[in-house]
Scaffold this active site. Structure first.
Site, PDB file in Angstrom:
ATOM      1  N   GLY A  36       0.826  -1.200   0.000  1.00  0.00           N
ATOM      2  CA  GLY A  36       0.000   0.000   0.000  1.00  0.00           C
ATOM      3  C   GLY A  36       0.859   1.249   0.000  1.00  0.00           C
ATOM      4  O   GLY A  36       2.007   1.237  -0.444  1.00  0.00           O
ATOM      5  N   SER A  37       0.314   2.312   0.533  1.00  0.00           N
ATOM      6  CA  SER A  37       1.005   3.597   0.543  1.00  0.00           C
ATOM      7  C   SER A  37       2.119   3.616   1.589  1.00  0.00           C
ATOM      8  O   SER A  37       2.116   2.839   2.552  1.00  0.00           O
ATOM      9  CB  SER A  37       0.021   4.723   0.840  1.00  0.00           C
ATOM     10  OG  SER A  37      -0.438   4.631   2.185  1.00  0.00           O
ATOM     11  N   GLY A  40       2.285   2.063   5.338  1.00  0.00           N
ATOM     12  CA  GLY A  40       3.385   1.180   5.702  1.00  0.00           C
ATOM     13  C   GLY A  40       4.109   1.621   6.959  1.00  0.00           C
ATOM     14  O   GLY A  40       4.539   0.780   7.761  1.00  0.00           O
ATOM     15  N   GLU A  95       5.724  -3.519   0.923  1.00  0.00           N
ATOM     16  CA  GLU A  95       5.804  -3.086  -0.477  1.00  0.00           C
ATOM     17  C   GLU A  95       4.984  -1.807  -0.595  1.00  0.00           C
ATOM     18  O   GLU A  95       3.757  -1.848  -0.665  1.00  0.00           O
ATOM     19  CB  GLU A  95       5.259  -4.170  -1.418  1.00  0.00           C
ATOM     20  CG  GLU A  95       6.022  -5.472  -1.366  1.00  0.00           C
ATOM     21  CD  GLU A  95       7.416  -5.388  -1.962  1.00  0.00           C
ATOM     22  OE1 GLU A  95       7.752  -4.337  -2.546  1.00  0.00           O
ATOM     23  OE2 GLU A  95       8.166  -6.375  -1.847  1.00  0.00           O
TER      24      GLU A  95
END
Length: 510
Positions: free
Chosen positions: A240-241, A245, A262
């Site tokens: 995600g963003s 994260g 990621e």
């Protein structure tokens, strides 16, 4: 529109337009509504997991792990092989669901399911290759080696832009490693999660497997927080963003758990004087507008040598004029919608930010109002300065920034100057330039390509990036090690007990 693919995937429509599937647990009082960005219609509804239901799911996962970790890895691989075959049988239907619920082109939807099939094939081979190491002991008649054991429950939090593939990258590898998985799909694409779980449930039933090997939970970020705070879940893999994260990393680190992150990308292609223009146009165009600019590997920046700048700008603008935008299930179209109206608003604000900074719009963007939903926009190209604040941000939309450079080191420095470090590329026919780009003093990204774009990674290589991209690695190569715990073993087969480093510890005979 023919929606037979919903029935094929076990997503049965009732009179109120809702759909149900094997979500694991059902909450009749709260639902996620899946609304297609393609035409604005409601596709279905999925029940939200309550804390009580979450506890039941985790208990089943723990119970399943006690069994699954004792199954030989090649037998675990056989189950994944069967799942891959089930995906082959459902590739058309699942690809159509991905396209309709997320908005990417049908070709990309089918391609995403093919990624799932490919990772199943990779995982089957991996099930016979979970290698450890042997090493020589300094002590006589001793043997040392390392081996890997399953971690336990792997929590997977995935994003809307790859609603099925990223789950499979994690789940198929984790399952052959002997782990069990609990998956929270994006609340924007919940039916894709239900469909994948339905396919898994049949394979599990056919093989008389425990229900908890693969589980599904649904809801907003609060449901994900149940996993990130849960000490019974040793690994959280989150996509995600960067903002999300950082929250996940801090929460899991506070309990000394493991994370595989990621996150954001701000990917650039460097175009050198010797670049092959045909490769440049194909790589830049698909990289910038594929998935309507909603890939973490989407091309955000073109860093072009001043001697080729006008040529690249003019040819790319001409190529943008040929793009067909519309229903992604119509294979005549190149670009579908953004995921929702919030994404459209973010895109429009970014264009205003470009104008406020003094950027020049080569291809003006904007909303498209006559395609059946409020989620369609025009891909945009903007000329900006290399230090542009807007170009340092990741806007999850089809906005491409163009900027000039005069020598290669300057181009590499521009590329590396952003906080993100996922994917990068250079277009060159000069071997020295390509090798310099790939050297330790070159690209600082987890992925560095030569004469291909930033988008479209293969499953055989480890996927992931550095800096604010999170540092995680998924999919191929030796990424499997993230899903296991390493154990060092020493065996003494002598009749004495010598200590390491020659230490003596003598006792009088008792």
């Amino acid at each position: 529109m023919n929606k037979d693919f919903l029935h094929t995937l076990g997503l049965q429509d009732d009179n109120d337009g809702s759909s149900t599937g094997q979500t694991g647990m059902h909450n009749p009082d709260a639902h996620l509504v899946s609304r297609s960005p393609v035409d604005g219609s409601e596709i279905g509804r999925v029940s939200v997991t309550t804390p009580e239901q979450y506890e039941q799911i985790i208990a089943k996962a723990q119970e399943a792990f006690q069994y699954w970790r004792t199954v030989p890895a090649p037998q675990r691989g056989e189950i994944v092989r069967q799942y891959g075959d089930a995906l082959r049988a459902n590739k058309d239907a699942l690809g159509r669901l991905v396209s309709y619920e997320m908005g990417k082109s049908l070709q990309e939807g089918w391609g995403e399911v093919q990624e799932m099939i490919d990772i199943c094939d990779f995982a089957v081979g991996l099930s016979r290759q979970l290698y450890g190491l042997t090493m020589h002991s300094e002590r006589p008649l001793h043997r040392m080696y390392e081996q890997y054991h399953p971690l336990g429950i792997v929590g997977i939090i995935s994003a809307f832009n790859f609603p099925v593939a990223v789950w499979s990258w994690n789940a198929m590898i984790a399952i052959v490693c002997g782990d069990v998985t609990v998956w929270k799909p994006s609340e924007k694409t919940p039916l894709c999660g239900v469909a994948c779980q339905n396919i898994w449930a049949k394979v599990a039933k056919d093989n008389d497997l425990p229900e908890g090997i693969s589980s599904l939970i649904n809801g907003d970020y609060t449901v994900g927080e149940m996993m990130t705070k849960d000490e019974r879940v040793p690994l959280i893999s989150a996509t995600g963003s960067t903002r999300m994260g950082k929250i996940v990393a801090q929460t899991v680190a506070a309990r000394l758990g493991k994370t595989l992150l990621e996150l954001g990308g701000n990917n650039a292609i460097i175009i050198t004087p010797s670049a092959d223009m045909d490769l440049v146009l194909t790589g830049a165009l698909f990289g910038a507008v594929g998935t309507c600019g909603q890939r973490c590997t989407s091309t955000r920046r073109l860093i072009v040598h001043e001697s080729r700048y006008d040529e690249v700008r003019d040819k790319l603008a001409g190529a943008y004029d040929q793009l067909r935008i519309g229903d992604p299930l119509d294979q005549n179209n190149h670009v579908g919608p953004l995921i929702d109206t919030d994404a459209v608003d973010t895109y429009l604000k970014a264009i205003e930010g470009i104008k406020n900074e003094g950027g020049n719009l080569i291809v003006a963007g904007g909303r498209i109002d006559d395609l059946g939903s409020d989620c369609y926009v025009k891909p945009c190209i903007a000329e900006v300065e290399p230090d542009s604040e807007m170009a340092r941000k990741e806007t999850f939309a089809p906005i491409l920034y163009m900027m000039k450079y005069s020598d290669l080191q300057e181009a590499i420095d521009i590329q590396n100057s952003v906080p993100q470090g996922l994917s990068s590329a250079i277009m060159t026919t000069n071997m020295r330039e390509s090798e310099r780009f790939l050297s330790a003093a070159g690209s600082d990204c987890g992925i560095a390509n030569v004469n291909i774009g930033t988008s479209g990674a293969e499953i055989g290589g480890a996927f992931g990036g550095e800096k604010e991209t999170g540092g995680g690695r998924e999919s191929g190569s030796d990424s499997w090690k993230a899903y296991m715990r390493r154990q060092t073993n020493t065996i003494n087969y002598s009749t004495e007990l010598p200590l390491a480093q020659g230490i003596t510890f003598d006792l009088q005979p008792i």
